[in-house]
Design a protein around this motif. Sequence first.
Motif, short mmCIF file in Angstrom:
data_model
loop_
_atom_site.label_atom_id
_atom_site.label_comp_id
_atom_site.label_asym_id
_atom_site.label_seq_id
_atom_site.Cartn_x
_atom_site.Cartn_y
_atom_site.Cartn_z
N LEU A 59 29.49 -12.36 2.39
CA LEU A 59 29.15 -13.07 1.16
C LEU A 59 28.62 -12.05 0.15
O LEU A 59 27.48 -11.59 0.26
CB LEU A 59 28.10 -14.15 1.41
CG LEU A 59 28.55 -15.33 2.27
CD1 LEU A 59 27.39 -16.28 2.53
CD2 LEU A 59 29.72 -16.06 1.63
N LYS A 60 29.48 -11.67 -0.77
CA LYS A 60 29.10 -10.72 -1.80
C LYS A 60 28.97 -11.46 -3.13
O LYS A 60 29.93 -12.02 -3.63
CB LYS A 60 30.13 -9.60 -1.92
CG LYS A 60 29.73 -8.49 -2.88
CD LYS A 60 30.73 -7.36 -2.86
CE LYS A 60 30.29 -6.24 -3.80
NZ LYS A 60 31.28 -5.12 -3.80
N ALA A 61 27.77 -11.47 -3.66
CA ALA A 61 27.50 -12.27 -4.86
C ALA A 61 28.19 -11.69 -6.09
O ALA A 61 28.05 -10.51 -6.39
CB ALA A 61 26.01 -12.37 -5.10
N LYS A 62 28.93 -12.55 -6.78
CA LYS A 62 29.49 -12.17 -8.08
C LYS A 62 28.49 -12.46 -9.19
O LYS A 62 28.49 -11.81 -10.23
CB LYS A 62 30.79 -12.92 -8.32
CG LYS A 62 31.54 -12.43 -9.56
CD LYS A 62 32.95 -13.00 -9.64
CE LYS A 62 33.70 -12.45 -10.84
NZ LYS A 62 35.08 -12.98 -10.93
N TYR A 63 27.65 -13.48 -8.95
CA TYR A 63 26.59 -13.82 -9.90
C TYR A 63 25.30 -14.00 -9.11
O TYR A 63 25.30 -14.42 -7.95
CB TYR A 63 26.91 -15.12 -10.65
CG TYR A 63 28.18 -15.06 -11.46
CD1 TYR A 63 28.19 -14.55 -12.76
CD2 TYR A 63 29.39 -15.53 -10.93
CE1 TYR A 63 29.36 -14.50 -13.50
CE2 TYR A 63 30.57 -15.48 -11.68
CZ TYR A 63 30.54 -14.96 -12.96
OH TYR A 63 31.69 -14.90 -13.69
N GLU A 64 24.18 -13.71 -9.76
CA GLU A 64 22.88 -13.86 -9.13
C GLU A 64 21.96 -14.69 -10.01
O GLU A 64 21.71 -14.34 -11.16
CB GLU A 64 22.23 -12.49 -8.87
CG GLU A 64 22.94 -11.67 -7.81
CD GLU A 64 22.14 -10.44 -7.40
OE1 GLU A 64 20.98 -10.34 -7.85
OE2 GLU A 64 22.66 -9.63 -6.65
N GLY A 65 21.46 -15.79 -9.47
CA GLY A 65 20.50 -16.61 -10.19
C GLY A 65 19.10 -16.07 -10.01
O GLY A 65 18.76 -15.51 -8.96
N GLU A 66 18.27 -16.22 -11.02
CA GLU A 66 16.88 -15.78 -10.93
C GLU A 66 16.12 -16.60 -9.89
O GLU A 66 15.19 -16.13 -9.26
CB GLU A 66 16.20 -15.91 -12.30
CG GLU A 66 14.78 -15.40 -12.35
CD GLU A 66 14.69 -13.89 -12.17
OE1 GLU A 66 13.63 -13.42 -11.73
OE2 GLU A 66 15.68 -13.18 -12.46
N ASN A 67 16.54 -17.85 -9.71
CA ASN A 67 15.95 -18.74 -8.71
C ASN A 67 17.00 -19.77 -8.34
O ASN A 67 18.14 -19.73 -8.80
CB ASN A 67 14.68 -19.40 -9.25
CG ASN A 67 14.90 -20.01 -10.63
OD1 ASN A 67 15.93 -20.64 -10.89
ND2 ASN A 67 13.96 -19.80 -11.53
N ILE A 68 16.63 -20.73 -7.49
CA ILE A 68 17.60 -21.72 -7.02
C ILE A 68 18.13 -22.57 -8.16
O ILE A 68 19.33 -22.87 -8.24
CB ILE A 68 16.96 -22.60 -5.93
CG1 ILE A 68 16.79 -21.78 -4.65
CG2 ILE A 68 17.79 -23.85 -5.65
CD1 ILE A 68 16.09 -22.51 -3.54
#
Length: 307
Positions: free
Chosen positions: A217-226
């Motif tokens: 699972l390689k993140a294309k986007y990262e959220g600051e939180n849930i």
Amino acid sequence: MELRHLRYFIAVAEEGSLLTAAQRRLNTSQPSLSRQIRDLESEVGVQLLERQARGVVLTDAGRVFLDHARLALLQVEAATDGARRTAQPQRPVLSMGFMVGLEVMWLPHLLRILREEEPEIEVTLCSQSSPELALALTRGKLDVAFLRREKQSTGLTFKLLAKEPLIAVLPADHHLASRKRIRPQDLVREIYVSSARTSPVLHAVIQDYASKVGIVLKAKYEGENISSAMSLVASTGGVTLVPLYAQNMLAPNVVARALEGVPPTVDLTLGYNQANSSPLLYRLLSRADELVANVQNQSIIRYVEAD
């Protein structure tokens, strides 16, 4: 260096934009804010922020400085609160922290127990990431918090409340949304959005799960939180993995689905500082099992019982 410099820097770092920080957080102009940040960098002697076309990002030095700046402000706030409470004794106060969204399930039952123990109690609440809650406990800013079992939290004790299964969140019109359960192998072909940018414990659980089921699972986007991760899911058409309690936060355009097989779980704990001598805190801890039972019995969301 003045405290306002630290507040300005933290606001810019968290917003990722001088303009946004100036308008939304600081009620000042962008040129004035830029000047304050330059003055701070000049005093520190290194570049803390890298200016880009769409905002700013922290340099390596900036990331280190941000941690210390937050800690410095927490210490100042704790000193101020302590002085005020000493000078103006009030009714019993208990300061509590929650990861965003958890209070929906736990707070009503928690308040009932606290008011049985101390009818005149004054409760203060805050919502932060798990590492931030651990830091606040360490610095005496909070009495108790619902958080993960954070590493490098010297002096803190964590009481296990429940094991939270992870679930998949995806757009309501996603081609996998018609399924009741999502196979982990199906996640590989989708845009993956990380929900664990500010939660190293959750990130480790997700990566361990991926390794066990043989996927990457390689993140294309990262959220600051849930919450921001679920917004990214809706806007990108991607998927994310979140703890079960996040069902309380679902927007109409996203849905939650269980994972096929045995889902990974992440510990939910009640954390407190061993140095905290509040009698009310320890009366609450003595009723923690009752609190868990009330949540388990009355919530539509089912946790895995803690051993």
